[in-house]
Structure formats: structure tokens, C-alpha cells
Scaffold this motif. Structure first.
Motif, PDB file in Angstrom:
ATOM      1  N   ILE B 144     -46.731-130.731 -13.217  1.00 35.71           N
ATOM      2  CA  ILE B 144     -47.167-130.673 -11.822  1.00 35.71           C
ATOM      3  C   ILE B 144     -47.717-132.032 -11.433  1.00 35.71           C
ATOM      4  O   ILE B 144     -48.571-132.582 -12.134  1.00 35.71           O
ATOM      5  CB  ILE B 144     -48.251-129.584 -11.629  1.00 35.71           C
ATOM      6  CG1 ILE B 144     -47.716-128.221 -12.103  1.00 35.71           C
ATOM      7  CG2 ILE B 144     -48.698-129.511 -10.182  1.00 35.71           C
ATOM      8  CD1 ILE B 144     -48.724-127.094 -12.016  1.00 35.71           C
ATOM      9  N   LEU B 151     -55.423-128.599 -10.167  1.00 31.65           N
ATOM     10  CA  LEU B 151     -54.848-127.414 -10.806  1.00 31.65           C
ATOM     11  C   LEU B 151     -55.959-126.448 -11.205  1.00 31.65           C
ATOM     12  O   LEU B 151     -55.835-125.219 -11.060  1.00 31.65           O
ATOM     13  CB  LEU B 151     -54.024-127.852 -12.028  1.00 31.65           C
ATOM     14  CG  LEU B 151     -53.424-126.771 -12.916  1.00 31.65           C
ATOM     15  CD1 LEU B 151     -52.619-125.741 -12.121  1.00 31.65           C
ATOM     16  CD2 LEU B 151     -52.547-127.391 -13.993  1.00 31.65           C
ATOM     17  N   LYS B 297     -47.165-124.986  -7.799  1.00 28.48           N
ATOM     18  CA  LYS B 297     -46.766-126.396  -7.981  1.00 28.48           C
ATOM     19  C   LYS B 297     -46.444-127.048  -6.631  1.00 28.48           C
ATOM     20  O   LYS B 297     -46.912-128.153  -6.341  1.00 28.48           O
ATOM     21  CB  LYS B 297     -45.538-126.444  -8.904  1.00 28.48           C
ATOM     22  CG  LYS B 297     -44.894-127.816  -9.077  1.00 28.48           C
ATOM     23  CD  LYS B 297     -43.664-127.720 -10.009  1.00 28.48           C
ATOM     24  CE  LYS B 297     -42.740-128.908  -9.879  1.00 28.48           C
ATOM     25  NZ  LYS B 297     -43.158-130.090 -10.653  1.00 28.48           N
ATOM     26  N   GLU B 301     -48.731-130.121  -5.260  1.00 29.57           N
ATOM     27  CA  GLU B 301     -48.117-131.445  -5.095  1.00 29.57           C
ATOM     28  C   GLU B 301     -48.191-131.923  -3.653  1.00 29.57           C
ATOM     29  O   GLU B 301     -48.427-133.106  -3.392  1.00 29.57           O
ATOM     30  CB  GLU B 301     -46.668-131.413  -5.610  1.00 29.57           C
ATOM     31  CG  GLU B 301     -46.626-131.166  -7.129  1.00 29.57           C
ATOM     32  CD  GLU B 301     -45.247-131.270  -7.767  1.00 29.57           C
ATOM     33  OE1 GLU B 301     -44.241-131.246  -7.034  1.00 29.57           O
ATOM     34  OE2 GLU B 301     -45.198-131.390  -9.017  1.00 29.57           O
TER      35      GLU B 301
END
Lengths: 353, 353, 353
Positions: B144, B151, B297, B301
Motif C-alpha cells: 500500500i 494504515l 488500499k 493511497e
């Protein structure tokens, strides 16, 4: 960081592409999410959730409100937060920046400057676009990795046609005909006539010319984002061919520029013409323009790469640079003085009268 | 440059992927070559030959030693140079940095801090992983492009499930149920129950629920790299559903994070569950998780891109941020004081008792 | 920004690739357009129109002059502007920088230093290239993302062959044979013999050796851009095998390096050999070299990535580094003193006599 005229309407997207789905756009270095409300208006917000900075365009439309895709924070089309899931008490005073929009000539125009100056009557309009005697074909949104002023250079410049667009819009005739330039109000006009010469490939293909033609190019630039190229051809032999343009094949090729950021622009182009064409012919004509504009794109992108690689290289100036130099001076003044340019509707016909 | 907890065990790779071949990994901004010795231990070295800086992973394993692929300099698994081809005299005192490793729960854990503090007994363990009554399915190493704390935000956050994972792990029920959070020793627990509601898609598919269920999510976060989500559903109707979790479908979804560098993390995920499943069902379940984690993800991102583009933008804080804020404060303290967190084996069952 | 020897001939392109079309090249951080004039000479100009900085290679050749692809400004092969379309009056004094070129050994060599020092007699030549007794096969222009000195390290280094090129140019025999190095005039020679050993894969495939062979590698480096590797094998058993090289299979593998910029080089390679070969065999041999040089490329590119990531990491020095260290010292002196190295034609045969 590039500089931009602040208080002006900019074209942002084709109206046809703004629907009941969220769509992401970028202008003047900021991301914008667009969608069409149930009432048919175009809503525009900064595409950034104030909570975790997720693009709102990754969320969902709930009625006319946007729900963020991460935690469901919801903003009505005016930008006000109306829901924070899982949080009790009154909804906090959290806002997303919104922008006025207006639709005209098939495009959504956006105003990112001072909101109170956003007058829809100032949005550019070309009367022929709405006339039954004229024929409109919308083109593309061509992304060019060049700054908007470099694209504007190209749109104040009839002289490049002979060298860049030989298979479509130009031929070798008239390479040495000088161009004229003049500021009419806020319309920077740059033009030349190439008389008694063979038709360019485009008109040879779609026109019925049997002999030589008189060909004109009038480049109208209305800073910072509007260029209309009045070009066409008619049988040679008139004393004042300028007054006879409507008797020939005449096209207003419109370019509406979105300055995306310091290095990227989008050219929304369309053409308005005085001869009828069925769908197939319009598509064929647009394909010719696609070839030509891809040639411009290749050149402007190669130039930008070299400008960035050679920031201190002084450029040689030649006669045809007069219009681009004037254009850049105009834009700089508008930026420095923060005076909104006048892009209001206008008749471009008599510019060289 | 990000900051990291120094003295702790980090997950680096699946044990299944570390064989008698050299493999290249990256953690805390340094490259590491892993291989399994003839004796079955995992050797870990900085992946950089001290001679010309070629990655050692581009070389060859000679017995338990690594031979550089450029000039054959050879290092035994303890990092000492044992051969310099073409050079007479004693082998010079050249060393490669090595790192302690330990294997547990299907993963290779690495210690890049002070070597004398590397106690294998501190490696995290979930007793259910080893129990015959529970069923394990290993997942992937999901890369990721987000920093590990972003995260970790996601792994202290039951509230996003309703909005991000509608096709798999969430539904609209319970959007407005607030989450609770509490620090139990060094286990940051964040949880909520959504009672008397339809089963989420995953459980509707694989369970035998005929009516509404009580659904729980307990997010256990053991900084800086371990998250275990105890979640499941059971038939609605119990007075204290918390005490009846083992009667429902219950899954420990484990996420073991490798902080690769300031902008990249790897999520090694697996699930441990209390219901039997054949290989096909386990694969199908993992595919559901793949869909869900790909959604995370995409969001993480996109957020990282915007955080880098808007470094000074202040974020709005809402109720569900309590756990992430606490988590970041914990990590910061560990970094500032250089106190190793306790990640040792533990029973997570009674966290909310 | 790398540093380069200024006053020397550099190889730039294969002669076979320079035709009556404009082609774009890059050397020493500048772009160069090449073309062949009607008279067969190679013209070289900075690939940058002084007007808007478009690469001239995007234009057209008009006779021996280059017409820019944007506005038709035209420059004769000496660099002088001879036409500005649409501009009246005398042609302004605008110039493009041009560079002397010379062709030899199948390559175009360019001189970007002081023009008055550009003596074509200084261009490197290998007499065997022109001899009927020898056989030439041109290779490729291999682009390597490594600076030219790192590539030069590799070309002063017989020792890597054992570890990098096991499938083609090396085998395990002789790993521990030390290398010798000596500066003969401006020819840095680094060599070793591996005697009474099995033939390497290449010679085992194309030679008729029945037993062990004596194998030699003489690496000749003529800074900053020329490396010739005299290598081969002959039946073992001679007292002075060095004097019998022409009785064995002998190859001059030539590498002519273009330093593109601080991080990129191009290796123009060819081989000159003393045994006949039909076209198919030459192609097969070149394919073997392709495999070998792709192995070097992989290593040099991985090293550059690590050098950039670890700018302060000190490298361990070992015996085989003597030649590369000397090479780099030589190049540095040439750069610092601006003394042109002598690369003139030479016989490399007796270097170790």
C-alpha cells in the motif's frame, strides 16, 4: 507555481460529461468534483473531504449531497456538512469550498475567484453557435502537458500552420505572408490572408473549389482561456474578400482552455461552420482536427520539456512573435492588477473592418 | 523521513516465501536479503555488498554463505566476510550488518534495533492460531502506498466499514452506532456492536443465519505493527451477546504491518476463525477479503497523495478519530522515549470484559 | 552534475544509423541532432531551435539545411540561420551550435570541446578492424542507466567475468588468479591469464578445443570512452602463451562509451576477431555478447540505484580495485587539467611485451 488570472470564468468540462455521477477535474492547481443536481444545475466543490482529505469524488451522491467514501461525512451542494455518522449532538460547522458554475456553448464554466464577482453574463458566447444557419460539432478535451500560456502562444499564431499542419490545415502557399496583429478592446486579433493559392487539404477534400482560393485566418484571443479562429476559403477574385467570407467555407474553430496547473492544460475544442454536414462528415472533419491538434500537442510538449531543461536559455524573437508577446503582457497585467477581463458574448465578424 | 519505533519486532515476509533462494525485502527504509540456511533458520542481512553496493540478493547462495554477484566476495550468515577472490593474504575484516529474526504465525519477524534487546519471547502470538478448534487461512502481502500510521488509522476504526466495504464486510445497518475505545495495557481496543440487524454480505453468504444478528467488531491495535480484528455475528437475542461470541461465526482478522518507508507499507493479513472451511471456501473467503482490502488500499493511497499535496491543510476532527489520535500519541511516545512496546503473546478474548 | 573530459572525441552513434533523416542523440547532457548531408558528411547541431526551443530533430531536412517544425526557421549545416518565414529584411544573425564529427570504425565521433582542437587524426583506431585477416561484427547501442565511470570500472576489470558471465564469457576456473595492471602511455592495461583450464562456454561452443586451454584477458582502457578487451584462448602447453595469441581464437571486444548524462551511458560495442564466421555465426556470437552485456547492465544499474540511495556509504576496497581506482584518477586529472588524452590509432598487441 504558475500565475493565473483570478477573477474570470474558466471552461472546466463538457456539459455532456457532467451527470448524476461524481466526476473529478482539476483547474488552477486545485481538484474539483462536479455533479448535476436533481434540478439540473452543476454543483462544483473542492474535491477534498475536510476530515481525512479523501477526494469526495471517491464517495457517493446521496440525493443532491455528497457522502464521503471513507466515513460517510455528508455535504449538501452548498458545501455545508449535514451529517457525521456515529457522532451525537448537532452537526459541526464544517464546510467544503464550492464554486459558481454556468453552462454555455456545451461547456461547464467555473469561477474560482471572488464569489461576489461571478456574473454569468460575462461568460463568453459566440452568437453563431446558436444560429440555425450555422452548424456545431463538439470535439474533445485534449490534455496537453504544456502551460496554458504556451498553448495560448499557439492560438495567437497563424504562421505555424504552414509548418505544423501540412496534411490538414496548411500547405506551403503563403509561408512568407506576414501576419498582422491588433488589439480590439480586449480581443487580440492576429490574421493574414493567403490569396490566389491552392486550397488546403481540408477544404480541397470537403469543398467544391475548382481553382485557386483566397484563404483567411483570424485568430481571436480573449485572455486567458478563449481562442476563436475564424478561418476559411472562397474562390479567388473578389476585390474585398474580407467582406465575402460568408460566401465561402467558413469555420469558427473554438478553443476553450482549462489551465490545470503550471505544466498542464486542457483544450476543449469545437467548430461552428457555415456549411451543412451530416454526422459522418462532422466526424470526418473532427478527425482532421484531431490530427492537427495532436501535432500541436507534440510540439508544445517537446517545448515544455526543453524550457524546463534550459530555464536560462534566452529565446530569439522574430516577427511572428508580436502577437504572443502582446498576449503575455495582457495576461500579466490582468494578473498583476487583478482586473477581470471582459469575455462577454460578442460578434467576431467585423474585427478587421 | 518518517519516524519509527526502533526496538520492536516487525513482520517482514511470509515464512512460506523464504527458502534456499535469496529474496529481497525492504523495511524502515533499508533493504534486507533473506534466506533459509541448511539448518532451517532465517538469515537476514543488509542487502548491500560493502564493496560496490550491489544488492547481495543479486548474488548466489554458497552453502549458508552469500556470494556477491559482481566479484564473488562472500559473507557467512553472521555477516563476516570469508572470501575475497583474487586477493592473497588473510581475509580482510569486512562485515555486512545482520538482523535477528524469529518465525511465528507463518511470518518472519525481524529486529532492526539494539541487538541485545531482541527477545524472541516478545514476538506477538495469538493462541487461537495454534488451536485445533480454530482454522487458519493465510492471505497476501498487500503493498500500500501509504505510511504505516495511516494504515494503522484504518485498523483502529470500525466506523469506516459501513462506507468502504458495502459489498463484503459492511452494510448500512449501524452507520450511526458510536464506537468506544479504551487502552488495556498496551492493547488499544476500539469496538462497537450493531445488534438486531441483517447479516453483512460475507456472513449472509457463508453462515446459516435465518434472521437478524448481533454483530461485533473489536479492533485490537498493538503498536506499531499489529492489528487483530475480532469480528463476527451471532443470532440476535442474547442478553450479553459479548459472552456468546464463540457460539456465532467469529473471525480474528490479523494484519501485520511492515513499514517499508515513509510512503509505503505492506499489510500481511491472515484470518483465524472458529468455523470449519474446506480449501475452496477458504479461498473464496480470502477473495472477499482481497476485495475489501483493495478498497482500503485505494482510499489510503488517495489520502496520501492529497496529504503530500496539501501538507498544511488542517483536518477536521470527529468522534471516531479518538482511537486513531490515541494510537498516534502512543506511537510517538514509544519513538520519543525509545521504550519497547510489549507485543508478547496474549489472549484477546476478554478485552471488553 | 557529472564531470566530463572536455576536449576529446566521443562516440555518438553508429554510422549505419545516420542517414538523410534527422536523428536525435544525447551526450554530455546536451541534445544533438545528426544527419548526413548530400555530400555524405555527418552534420551535428545542438538539437534546440533558438526561437522556441523545439528540438530541431522534430523538423525537416531541406537540402542540407534543417527547417524547424514549428515556424520554419532554417539553419544550414554550419549552424547559420538562412531563413525566417514571414519576416522581411535581412535574415537575422541567429546561430545554432554545431559540432565537428568524424567517422571511423563504423561510428560517428563527435567533439564538443574547443573547436580548434578537434583533430580527426586523434580519433581512435584499431588497425585490425581494417585488416582482411580479421573479421568485424557490429553490435548494438546498449543504453545503461549508470554513469560512464561506473561502466568504465567494469571495463578495467577482468575479475568480474567469473561471477557475472558464467553462461557465456566465464567459468569458475581461475576465480582466484590475481589481476595485474599497468599504465602504458595513456593505455591502462589490466590483465590476467588463466592457464590449463576448460574453455569458457563461448569458446567451447565455437572453437575446436579438445583439451584444456590457456585463456587471456587484456583490458585496454583509453579514457574516457574507449575500452578494447583482447581476449581469447589457445591450446594449453606453450611456454610463452602470450606470444602465441594469434594461433588461438582471439577477439578484440570493443566498447565505445557515450556519456549521456550523470546517470546514463550508451555502450556501442563490436567485435573484431581472427577467425572467420558466416553471418549466422556472427549473429549467434553477438547474441552471446548480448546476454553478457545485459548481465553487466543489470549490475551497473542496481549499483547506481544504491549509490544514489546511500551517497555517504564508504566502499570497501579490495585488490581488484587497483585498475578502476587508477582509471578514475586519470580521468579526474584530465578533467582538472583540461589536457586532451591521446586516443590516436594504435596497435594493442604488444602491450604486455
Amino acid at each position: 507555481m504558475a500565475e493565473y488570472v483570478k477573477n474570470t470564468w474558466y471552461p472546466l468540462a463538457w456539459s455532456r460529461d457532467v451527470t448524476g455521477e461524481l466526476s473529478r477535474h482539476r483547474i488552477l492547481e486545485r481538484d474539483v468534483v462536479l455533479y448535476r443536481t436533481a434540478g439540473g444545475k452543476v454543483a462544483a466543490m473542492e474535491d477534498l473531504c475536510p476530515h481525512r482529505l479523501l477526494p469526495l469524488s471517491m464517495g457517493r451522491l446521496k440525493g443532491d449531497a455528497v457522502e464521503c467514501g471513507y466515513h460517510g461525512m455528508t455535504f449538501e451542494s452548498g458545501g455545508r456538512c449535514v451529517r457525521v455518522p456515529g457522532q451525537s449532538g448537532p452537526v459541526p460547522d464544517i464546510r467544503v469550498t464550492t464554486y459558481p458554475t454556468h453552462e454555455n456553448m456545451g461547456l461547464v464554466w467555473i469561477w474560482t475567484g471572488d464569489r461576489e464577482l461571478a456574473d454569468p453574463d460575462l461568460v463568453f458566447d459566440l452568437p453563431e453557435y446558436h444560429s440555425a444557419a450555422w452548424n456545431v460539432a463538439e470535439g474533445d478535451a485534449l490534455r496537453i502537458e504544456a502551460d496554458y500560456l504556451s498553448l495560448a502562444d499557439n492560438l495567437c499564431d497563424p504562421a505555424h500552420v504552414n509548418f505544423v499542419h501540412l496534411s490538414t490545415l496548411g500547405n506551403e502557399a503563403g509561408e512568407d505572408v506576414p501576419v498582422s496583429t491588433e488589439l480590439r478592446g480586449d480581443d487580440l486579433v492576429t490574421w493574414r490572408w493567403i490569396n490566389d493559392a491552392p486550397a488546403i487539404p481540408l477544404f480541397a477534400k470537403y469543398g467544391n473549389f475548382t481553382g485557386n482560393v483566397d484563404r483567411w485566418h483570424y485568430y481571436h484571443y480573449l485572455a486567458p482561456s478563449i481562442a476563436v479562429i475564424d478561418f476559411g476559403s472562397l474562390d479567388t477574385g473578389n476585390v474585398n474578400p474580407e467582406d465575402h467570407r460568408d460566401e465561402g467555407m467558413r469555420i469558427f474553430a473554438c478553443h476553450f482552455i482549462t489551465p490545470v496547473d503550471a505544466h498542464t492544460s486542457i483544450d476543449h475544442w469545437l467548430h461552428v461552420k457555415n456549411f451543412p454536414a451530416d454526422e459522418a462528415t462532422n466526424k470526418a472533419l473532427s478527425d482532421e482536427f484531431r490530427i492537427a491538434f495532436a501535432e500541436d500537442k507534440a510540439i508544445l510538449e517537446a517545448i515544455q520539456i526543453n524550457e524546463l531543461a534550459h530555464p536560462d536559455r534566452r529565446k530569439a524573437r522574430i516577427a511572428i512573435d508580436r502577437a504572443p508577446i502582446r498576449m503575455r503582457r495582457m495576461v500579466k497585467q490582468w494578473i498583476d492588477k487583478d482586473v477581470p477581463p471582459q469575455q462577454a458574448p460578442r460578434v467576431l465578424d467585423k474585427v478587421n473592418a
